[in-house]
Design an enzyme around this catalytic site. Structure first.
Site, PDB file in Angstrom:
ATOM      1  CG  HIS A 120      25.939  49.243  -6.194  1.00 13.71           C
ATOM      2  ND1 HIS A 120      26.392  48.812  -4.962  1.00 13.71           N
ATOM      3  CD2 HIS A 120      25.470  48.137  -6.823  1.00 13.71           C
ATOM      4  CE1 HIS A 120      26.193  47.503  -4.851  1.00 13.71           C
ATOM      5  NE2 HIS A 120      25.631  47.066  -5.960  1.00 13.71           N
TER       6      HIS A 120
HETATM    7 ZN   LIG Z   1      23.034  42.946  -5.971  1.00 10.87          ZN
END
Ligand SMILES: [Zn+2]
Length: 300
Positions: A120
């Site tokens: 992320h």
């Molecule tokens: Zn995850």
């Protein structure tokens, strides 16, 4: 020889009470050694990664602000972490772990980092417990050193590899594949080269048949010289954040399929740990441990 990156700092960067489960970074190597899957000799300790290899992937201004504790409160909130110098040191140690695991994978066929999978992290920001993107940094490292020309990222964590997708959006040398929960975080998905969103409750059979259909085709299409496998175990039905319905056995079959395919096609594979948030720590450890047991079984 199975090479595994691990450092004390992986497990102890935060106050004890923090909600991000750090204990698995300590318990997993203990379990693997206790049961005899690995010995101390399998582990190597990465040092912090040097800056040029960070800014090779990440925006230099973002890295500078992160390093000097200058992120805004809003930026810090998105990461989910309380920011500290220790946390940044942990992150760049993890980055080096994946770089070295990738180099060992080229040598031995497979290697691990007992952390990472920080998919992320974008070029210029972090979110969802990710500050820097280890797979992206390691992929760029291999490309820059001209060790490989074509890379495939296989991201099977339940959350989409949005940061990795963004980083490599315009880079054909790194093909990004993410199979993830459609309704899961992140709400706004980036576009990977191939995305497979799965419905809530997807079970072992459905999951495995999709993977078995798609991944061999991708290998033919992409012809990667190295694979980065984000093997998050938050696909388990017991996962508090996962929303999918895989059993421990199904999760193990997932990893067996990927590792077998890499071995059969002589494609080096570097594994990063990814997520795992089951209620019981023993489910998390068991699922992660299975991946290491399989690597020993299949490769050595
Ligand atoms: Zn995850």
């Amino acid at each position: 020889m199975l090479k595994i990156a691990w450092s004390e700092i992986y497990a102890h960067p935060l106050p004890e009470h923090h909600r991000f489960p750090m204990i698995k970074y300590e318990l997993l190597p203990e379990q693997l050694m206790y049961e005899g899957t690995i010995t101390e000799a399998n582990l190597f300790q990465p040092s912090p990664l040097e800056e040029p290899y960070i800014t090779n992937t990440h925006d230099a201004t973002y890295w500078h602000r992160l390093k000097h504790q200058q992120l805004s409160q809003a930026e810090i909130r998105r990461t989910g972490f309380p920011m500290s110098e220790q946390l940044v040191l942990r992150e760049i140690t993890i980055m080096h772990g994946t770089v070295q695991a990738a180099l060992f994978a080229l040598q031995y066929g497979v290697a691990f980092n007992i952390a990472g999978g920080t998919h992320h992290a974008f070029t210029n920001r972090g979110e969802g417990f990710c500050l820097l993107n280890d797979i992206a940094i390691a992929a760029n490292y291999l490309l820059e050193k001209e060790l490989v020309k074509q890379i495939l990222v296989v991201d099977l964590d339940v959350h989409q590899g949005n940061g990795t997708a963004q980083i490599f959006r315009n880079n054909p040398a790194v093909f990004t594949f993410s199979m993830h929960g459609r309704k899961n975080y992140p709400a706004h998905k980036e576009q990977s080269d191939v995305d497979i969103p799965l419905e809530d409750g997807t079970d072992d059979n459905t999951y495995l048949s999709i993977l078995q259909e798609v991944l061999p085709r991708l290998l033919e299409q992409v012809r990667p010289q190295c694979i980065f496998f984000q093997s998050g175990v938050d696909v388990l039905s017991t996962d508090k954040l996962g929303r999918l319905g895989l059993s421990l056995k199904g999760c193990k079959e997932r990893d067996r399929f990927v590792l077998n395919l890499c071995k059969q096609n002589h494609i080096p594979v570097a594994l990063s740990m990814g997520g795992g948030y089951s209620e019981k720590i023993r489910d998390i450890i068991e699922a992660h441990a299975n991946t290491y047991r399989l690597a020993q079984e299949i490769f050595f």
